[in-house]
Design a protein around this motif. Structure first.
Motif, PDB file in Angstrom:
ATOM      1  N   SER A 208      48.631  29.427  28.050  1.00 19.55           N
ATOM      2  CA  SER A 208      47.472  29.927  28.795  1.00 19.55           C
ATOM      3  C   SER A 208      47.813  31.209  29.538  1.00 19.55           C
ATOM      4  CB  SER A 208      46.980  28.861  29.774  1.00 19.55           C
ATOM      5  OG  SER A 208      46.539  27.706  29.100  1.00 19.55           O
ATOM      6  N   LYS A 209      48.950  31.224  30.221  1.00 18.26           N
ATOM      7  CA  LYS A 209      49.347  32.417  30.975  1.00 18.26           C
ATOM      8  C   LYS A 209      49.565  33.601  30.041  1.00 18.26           C
ATOM      9  CE  LYS A 209      52.835  34.429  34.017  1.00 18.26           C
ATOM     10  NZ  LYS A 209      53.959  34.210  34.959  1.00 18.26           N
ATOM     11  N   GLU A 210      50.295  33.375  28.964  1.00 15.95           N
ATOM     12  CA  GLU A 210      50.574  34.488  28.057  1.00 15.95           C
ATOM     13  C   GLU A 210      49.294  35.053  27.452  1.00 15.95           C
ATOM     14  OE1 GLU A 210      53.211  35.829  24.161  1.00 15.95           O
ATOM     15  OE2 GLU A 210      53.430  33.786  24.953  1.00 15.95           O
ATOM     16  N   LEU A 211      48.395  34.187  27.025  1.00 13.49           N
ATOM     17  CA  LEU A 211      47.150  34.658  26.420  1.00 13.49           C
ATOM     18  C   LEU A 211      46.306  35.453  27.413  1.00 13.49           C
ATOM     19  CD1 LEU A 211      46.282  31.505  24.316  1.00 13.49           C
ATOM     20  CD2 LEU A 211      46.740  33.786  23.393  1.00 13.49           C
ATOM     21  N   VAL A 212      46.242  34.971  28.648  1.00 11.85           N
ATOM     22  CA  VAL A 212      45.471  35.701  29.666  1.00 11.85           C
ATOM     23  C   VAL A 212      46.088  37.065  29.934  1.00 11.85           C
ATOM     24  CG1 VAL A 212      44.831  35.729  32.096  1.00 11.85           C
ATOM     25  CG2 VAL A 212      44.495  33.651  30.765  1.00 11.85           C
ATOM     26  N   VAL A 213      47.401  37.123  30.097  1.00 11.47           N
ATOM     27  CA  VAL A 213      48.067  38.391  30.388  1.00 11.47           C
ATOM     28  C   VAL A 213      47.915  39.368  29.230  1.00 11.47           C
ATOM     29  CG1 VAL A 213      50.313  39.485  30.800  1.00 11.47           C
ATOM     30  CG2 VAL A 213      49.689  37.400  32.034  1.00 11.47           C
ATOM     31  N   ARG A 214      48.096  38.883  28.004  1.00 11.57           N
ATOM     32  CA  ARG A 214      48.005  39.781  26.847  1.00 11.57           C
ATOM     33  C   ARG A 214      46.573  40.218  26.566  1.00 11.57           C
ATOM     34  NH1 ARG A 214      52.906  40.452  24.914  1.00 11.57           N
ATOM     35  NH2 ARG A 214      54.413  38.749  24.762  1.00 11.57           N
ATOM     36  N   SER A 215      45.597  39.512  27.101  1.00  7.69           N
ATOM     37  CA  SER A 215      44.204  39.891  26.859  1.00  7.69           C
ATOM     38  C   SER A 215      43.889  41.272  27.428  1.00  7.69           C
ATOM     39  CB  SER A 215      43.254  38.850  27.463  1.00  7.69           C
ATOM     40  OG  SER A 215      43.232  38.929  28.882  1.00  7.69           O
ATOM     41  N   ARG A 216      44.688  41.726  28.402  1.00  7.61           N
ATOM     42  CA  ARG A 216      44.468  43.053  28.993  1.00  7.61           C
ATOM     43  C   ARG A 216      44.711  44.170  27.989  1.00  7.61           C
ATOM     44  NH1 ARG A 216      48.615  42.385  33.925  1.00  7.61           N
ATOM     45  NH2 ARG A 216      49.935  42.208  32.071  1.00  7.61           N
ATOM     46  N   ASP A 217      45.508  43.884  26.966  1.00  6.98           N
ATOM     47  CA  ASP A 217      45.976  44.943  26.072  1.00  6.98           C
ATOM     48  C   ASP A 217      45.398  44.875  24.665  1.00  6.98           C
ATOM     49  OD1 ASP A 217      47.714  45.878  28.123  1.00  6.98           O
ATOM     50  OD2 ASP A 217      49.120  44.278  27.611  1.00  6.98           O
ATOM     51  N   VAL A 218      44.523  43.903  24.399  1.00  7.26           N
ATOM     52  CA  VAL A 218      43.973  43.765  23.045  1.00  7.26           C
ATOM     53  C   VAL A 218      42.451  43.652  23.102  1.00  7.26           C
ATOM     54  CG1 VAL A 218      46.079  42.637  22.214  1.00  7.26           C
ATOM     55  CG2 VAL A 218      44.181  41.234  23.036  1.00  7.26           C
ATOM     56  N   ASP A 219      41.799  43.919  21.972  1.00 10.86           N
ATOM     57  CA  ASP A 219      40.349  43.750  21.908  1.00 10.86           C
ATOM     58  C   ASP A 219      40.015  42.271  21.766  1.00 10.86           C
ATOM     59  OD1 ASP A 219      40.283  43.000  19.006  1.00 10.86           O
ATOM     60  OD2 ASP A 219      40.947  45.067  18.741  1.00 10.86           O
ATOM     61  N   LEU A 220      38.741  41.946  21.915  1.00  9.68           N
ATOM     62  CA  LEU A 220      38.323  40.545  21.920  1.00  9.68           C
ATOM     63  C   LEU A 220      38.653  39.842  20.612  1.00  9.68           C
ATOM     64  CD1 LEU A 220      36.919  38.169  23.294  1.00  9.68           C
ATOM     65  CD2 LEU A 220      34.730  39.080  22.485  1.00  9.68           C
ATOM     66  N   ALA A 221      38.402  40.490  19.486  1.00  4.11           N
ATOM     67  CA  ALA A 221      38.670  39.853  18.191  1.00  4.11           C
ATOM     68  C   ALA A 221      40.144  39.499  18.049  1.00  4.11           C
ATOM     69  CB  ALA A 221      38.226  40.776  17.050  1.00  4.11           C
ATOM     70  N   THR A 222      41.012  40.417  18.477  1.00  8.49           N
ATOM     71  CA  THR A 222      42.448  40.145  18.407  1.00  8.49           C
ATOM     72  C   THR A 222      42.825  39.016  19.360  1.00  8.49           C
ATOM     73  OG1 THR A 222      42.884  42.464  17.853  1.00  8.49           O
ATOM     74  CG2 THR A 222      44.736  41.166  18.676  1.00  8.49           C
ATOM     75  N   GLY A 223      42.235  39.011  20.555  1.00  3.99           N
ATOM     76  CA  GLY A 223      42.522  37.948  21.506  1.00  3.99           C
ATOM     77  C   GLY A 223      42.111  36.584  21.002  1.00  3.99           C
ATOM     78  N   LEU A 224      40.942  36.511  20.373  1.00  2.00           N
ATOM     79  CA  LEU A 224      40.479  35.236  19.815  1.00  2.00           C
ATOM     80  C   LEU A 224      41.396  34.773  18.687  1.00  2.00           C
ATOM     81  CD1 LEU A 224      36.634  35.908  19.786  1.00  2.00           C
ATOM     82  CD2 LEU A 224      37.890  34.414  21.338  1.00  2.00           C
ATOM     83  N   ARG A 225      41.867  35.716  17.896  1.00  2.00           N
ATOM     84  CA  ARG A 225      42.792  35.375  16.815  1.00  2.00           C
ATOM     85  C   ARG A 225      44.113  34.877  17.388  1.00  2.00           C
ATOM     86  NH1 ARG A 225      43.022  33.112  12.042  1.00  2.00           N
ATOM     87  NH2 ARG A 225      44.541  34.046  10.616  1.00  2.00           N
ATOM     88  N   MET A 226      44.573  35.491  18.494  1.00  2.00           N
ATOM     89  CA  MET A 226      45.790  35.032  19.154  1.00  2.00           C
ATOM     90  C   MET A 226      45.622  33.603  19.654  1.00  2.00           C
ATOM     91  SD  MET A 226      46.767  38.504  21.254  1.00  2.00           S
ATOM     92  CE  MET A 226      47.766  37.622  22.439  1.00  2.00           C
TER      93      MET A 226
END
Length: 258
Positions: A208-226
């Motif tokens: 959860s922490k990693e996904l939230v932090v990395r969301s700052r640097d990627v677009d939504l589609a990439t974040g959802l794929r992550m």
């Protein structure tokens, strides 16, 4: 200065910046010891969450001990050693939650450390500031880079351009800290957060922490794929089976972090 560290039976690590006579100012040796502490938090599977605070009742940390760095100016060859002496606020990736218990002055490097933590509790007498410009320098180690993630732009710019501090109540008002409590309740409040986090699935918490932090640097589609990829990874863990099993059996889960 020493960096003291203890880990309790519940997997809560406590890190104390211990130099109260100098308001927990950090010299080079302290930064190196703090780096080692964060690496242990990252790598020790028995640690689920960490609490960081300063020794004494006056200061969390006032950042770098300027006097200790006056005779050791930066050397050109050191500039390219980007992974040397990594700390939490300078690129070290620690996905276990970090809770700051701010027991007084939180200035300069203490403030940039705060920016790199996840949950912050402050004593009523705490003060927060980035005073570097008053000394002809600027707030490094993430001070300029994380400022707008933590405060509204107008407030952030006032803080970093004037170098003037704000109070604990102002920090709470602007969302810089989660909670302000009496000084004698500070550690209890921090450990309450830590206990609630430590009871959860460790791998799910880190994901959860990693996904939230990395969301700052990627677009939504990439974040959802992550998220999809991380779900696939977690489904292979024992904890992913233990959670639903405990729920159906109406008992607290026994997570192993595996």
């Amino acid at each position: 200065m020493s960096i003291d560290m203890e880990v309790d039976a519940d997997g809560v690590a406590t890190i104390v910046m211990n130099r109260p006579e100098r308001l927990n100012a950090m010299d080079q040796a302290a930064y190196e010891a703090l780096s080692e502490a964060w690496i242990r938090v990252r790598d020790d599977n028995d640690i689920r969450v960490a609490v960081v605070t300063g020794a004494g009742e006056k200061s969390f940390s006032v950042g770098a001990d300027i006097k200790s760095f006056l005779t050791t100016g930066p050397q050109p060859e050191e500039f390219f050693k980007t992974q040397q002496g990594q700390i939490l606020n300078r690129g070290l990736e620690v996905w276990k939650p970090i809770i700051a218990a701010v027991n007084g002055y939180c200035l300069g490097g203490g403030m940039t450390l705060l920016f790199a933590t996840d949950i912050r509790v402050a004593a009523e007498h705490a003060t927060f500031g980035l005073s570097e410009v008053k000394r002809g320098i600027f707030a490094g180690n993430g001070g300029t880079q994380r400022l707008l993630e933590n405060l509204p732009k107008a407030v952030a710019m006032e803080l970093i351009l004037t170098g003037d501090p704000i109070t604990a109540s102002e920090a709470e008002r602007w969302g810089l800290v989660n909670k302000v409590v009496p000084a004698d309740k500070l550690m209890d409040s921090a450990y309450d957060y830590a206990a609630r986090i430590a009871r959860n699935g460790p791998l799910a918490v880190q994901a959860s922490k990693e996904l939230v932090v990395r969301s700052r640097d990627v677009d939504l589609a990439t974040g959802l794929r992550m998220e999809q990829a991380m779900t696939t990874v977690l489904k292979t863990s024992r904890d992913s089976a233990e959670g639903p099993r405990a729920f159906t059996e109406k008992r607290p889960p026994r997570f192993e972090g595996r």
